[in-house]
Design a protein around this motif. Structure first.
Motif, short mmCIF file in Angstrom:
data_model
loop_
_atom_site.label_atom_id
_atom_site.label_comp_id
_atom_site.label_asym_id
_atom_site.label_seq_id
_atom_site.Cartn_x
_atom_site.Cartn_y
_atom_site.Cartn_z
N HIS A 56 6.89 44.56 -34.12
CA HIS A 56 5.43 44.47 -34.03
C HIS A 56 4.85 45.59 -34.88
CE1 HIS A 56 5.63 41.55 -30.79
NE2 HIS A 56 6.47 42.34 -30.14
N PRO A 57 3.69 45.38 -35.47
CA PRO A 57 3.07 46.46 -36.24
C PRO A 57 2.89 47.72 -35.37
CG PRO A 57 1.88 44.40 -36.57
CD PRO A 57 2.89 44.16 -35.47
N GLY A 58 3.29 48.84 -35.92
CA GLY A 58 3.14 50.10 -35.20
C GLY A 58 4.23 50.38 -34.18
N MET A 59 5.15 49.47 -34.01
CA MET A 59 6.23 49.67 -33.04
C MET A 59 7.56 49.61 -33.77
SD MET A 59 7.06 50.43 -29.97
CE MET A 59 5.35 50.60 -29.53
N LEU A 60 8.34 50.66 -33.67
CA LEU A 60 9.60 50.75 -34.42
C LEU A 60 10.73 49.97 -33.78
CD1 LEU A 60 9.51 54.55 -35.27
CD2 LEU A 60 9.01 52.63 -36.79
N ASN A 61 10.70 49.80 -32.46
CA ASN A 61 11.80 49.17 -31.73
C ASN A 61 11.25 48.20 -30.70
OD1 ASN A 61 14.09 50.98 -32.76
ND2 ASN A 61 12.60 52.46 -32.00
N CYS A 62 12.02 47.16 -30.40
CA CYS A 62 11.54 46.14 -29.46
C CYS A 62 11.58 46.62 -28.01
CB CYS A 62 12.34 44.85 -29.61
SG CYS A 62 14.03 44.91 -28.95
N GLY A 63 12.55 47.45 -27.67
CA GLY A 63 12.68 47.92 -26.29
C GLY A 63 13.27 46.87 -25.36
N LYS A 64 13.80 45.79 -25.93
CA LYS A 64 14.33 44.69 -25.11
C LYS A 64 15.78 44.35 -25.42
CE LYS A 64 9.83 42.46 -24.87
NZ LYS A 64 9.05 41.29 -25.21
N CYS A 65 16.22 44.65 -26.64
CA CYS A 65 17.58 44.27 -27.04
C CYS A 65 18.60 45.29 -26.51
CB CYS A 65 17.69 44.14 -28.55
SG CYS A 65 17.59 45.70 -29.46
#
Length: 175
Positions: A56-65
């Motif tokens: 997502h724009p502005g987010m480096l990592n998904c935090g879900k994988c």
């Protein structure tokens, strides 16, 4: 355990503009995480996620994988997860571990080294979730080993000598 890189291969990924070196081969992933844990610039720009579907724009990592969760667990064990904005959340729950983590022979050592530091931080919920995932992995390994020793030879015998009639009988009887 070899996993995706090698000190003799990595320099070959270099170009005229960028030099790639394999550093810290003697360090575990958690030890490397501890090194950057007091380096704010690294914490704010840490990118570990490989799943571009979640970017997502502005987010480096998904935090879900799995890779994000593993890194977040390491940062939590170091006491710095809440200090980084590189992940969309700043805590890890046992539910998140249960959803996202699928262990393999190559990742078990990476989680093993997190157990004691997480326990020291009082996160026994996460220790239990990781242990549960390890138990699931080893049970699956036992099933696969049993299948390879028993079912596969029977299926091969059926195919070779009985023209698949045993399989047809099984399908008829159980469908």
């Amino acid at each position: 355990m070899p996993y995706g890189s090698h000190p003799l291969l990595n320099p070959n990924y270099s170009s005229s503009d960028m030099r790639i070196r394999h550093e810290g081969i003697h360090l575990s992933r958690f030890e490397k995480t501890k090194i950057i844990s007091d380096w704010d610039l690294a914490l704010q720009h840490l990118r570990v996620c490989n799943d571009t579907n979640y970017y997502h724009p502005g987010m480096l990592n998904c935090g879900k994988c799995e890779k994000c969760i593993r890194t977040m667990l390491a940062l939590l064990a170091c006491g710095v997860l809440e200090k980084t904005a590189a992940f969309p959340i700043n805590n890890v729950s046992d539910e998140l571990v249960n959803e996202a983590v699928h262990l393999g022979a190559n990742t078990i050592p990476l989680y093993d080294e997190l157990l004691a530091p997480l326990a020291k931080k009082g996160r026994n919920d996460l220790v239990h979730a990781i242990e549960h995932k390890k138990d699931e992995f080893f049970q699956q390994q036992k099933k696969e080993k049993w299948k390879k020793r028993t079912i596969e030879p029977i299926a091969e015998f059926d195919k070779k000598h009985l023209k698949g009639n045993l399989k047809k009988l099984k399908n008829f009887a159980f469908n």
